[in-house]
Motif scaffolding. Structure first.
Motif, short mmCIF file in Angstrom:
data_model
loop_
_atom_site.label_atom_id
_atom_site.label_comp_id
_atom_site.label_asym_id
_atom_site.label_seq_id
_atom_site.Cartn_x
_atom_site.Cartn_y
_atom_site.Cartn_z
N THR A 161 -4.29 -3.67 4.81
CA THR A 161 -5.37 -3.61 3.81
C THR A 161 -6.33 -4.78 4.04
N SER B 127 0.85 -1.21 0.00
CA SER B 127 0.00 0.00 0.00
C SER B 127 0.87 1.25 0.00
N ASP C 277 -4.03 -2.92 -5.21
CA ASP C 277 -3.29 -3.22 -3.98
C ASP C 277 -4.10 -4.25 -3.19
N THR C 278 -3.47 -5.36 -2.84
CA THR C 278 -4.22 -6.45 -2.20
C THR C 278 -3.80 -6.62 -0.74
MG MG Z 1 -1.77 -2.86 2.38
#
Ligand code: MG
Ligand code: GTP
Length: 222
Positions: free
Chosen positions: A59, A41, A82-83
């Protein structure tokens, strides 16, 4: 830039190779994978908003941000997905692998385990993304947090992993210090464009070869 936070829903149809058109721009979807806490992230936020937060939250699910850029004269909208790297969020992230044009495998140079897990991340991506031509799919490897003093993974070791796994470009990054972040995302775009050129070339070869001996210049990647 545009942003979106998605915990459920359907991913778009696969666009690889070459993405889709977004206005005048080529829309490319790249996906960041890697263990929780390696800085995925932070890398996305550094690249898109030029900010760094030393106390970011893990996240949950996936988020994406868009950034327009020009690479080698081509206008591109880079859609960065973004995972969540934590294992407990696996079922929330895997539905979004389909349609990715490039996968950024990320680890932190001060975390050996995150480096050792790169292979599992690649496997998970291949399993859920359902890419048509796995041997040619573009990956880029990022060793993040190079500003940290205590390294557990050497640059040579990381480069060796990339070679053993098929020649993906490797970048040592710091989201904190903004080291190599732009270069890494631009490399991802170049990887996709190069793969696209190879497909175009292969199609052209097969069109003009009346004997049906389709010549594809195979390029293995990690
Ligand atoms: Mg993240
Ligand atoms: N020193 C340093 N810290 C970083 C760097 N990148 C990220 N961090 C810090 O590492 C922590 C985790 O960063 P995130 O970007 O949230 O990690 P993530 O990979 O997104 O983690 P998940 O969302 O759980 O998958 C945060 O406290 C960041 O501030 C970096 O390049 N250098």
């Amino acid at each position: 830039f545009q942003s979106c936070n998605l915990d459920t829903g359907h991913s778009p149809e696969p666009s690889w190779v070459g993405g889709m058109m977004s206005g005048k721009n080529l829309l490319l979807k790249v996906i960041l994978l890697g263990d929780g806490g390696v800085g995925k992230s932070s890398l996305m936020n550094r690249y898109v908003t030029d900010r760094f937060d030393s106390q970011s939250f893990h996240t949950i699910g996936v988020e994406f941000l868009n950034r327009d850029l020009e690479v080698d004269g081509r206008l591109v909208t880079l859609q960065i997905w973004d995972t969540a790297g934590q294992e407990r969020f696996k079922s929330l992230r895997t539905p979004f692998y389909r349609g990715a044009d490039c996968c950024l495998l990320t680890f932190a140079v001060n975390n050996l385990q995150s480096f050792q897990n790169l292979g599992s991340w690649k496997k998970e991506f291949m399993y859920y993304s359902d890419v048509k031509d796995p041997e040619r799919f573009p990956f880029v490897v990022l060793g993040n947090k190079i500003d940290m003093e205590q390294r557990e993974v050497g640059e040579d070791e990381a480069r060796a992993w990339c070679e053993e796994n098929g020649c993906c470009p490797y970048f040592e990054t710091s989201a904190k210090d903004d080291t190599n972040v732009t270069a890494a995302f631009e490399a991802a775009v170049r990887e996709v464009l190069a793969a696209e050129d190879q497909i175009d070339h292969a199609l052209l070869s097969s069109t003009i070869d009346l004997h049906g001996n389709r010549k594809t210049s195979r390029r293995s990647c990690c």
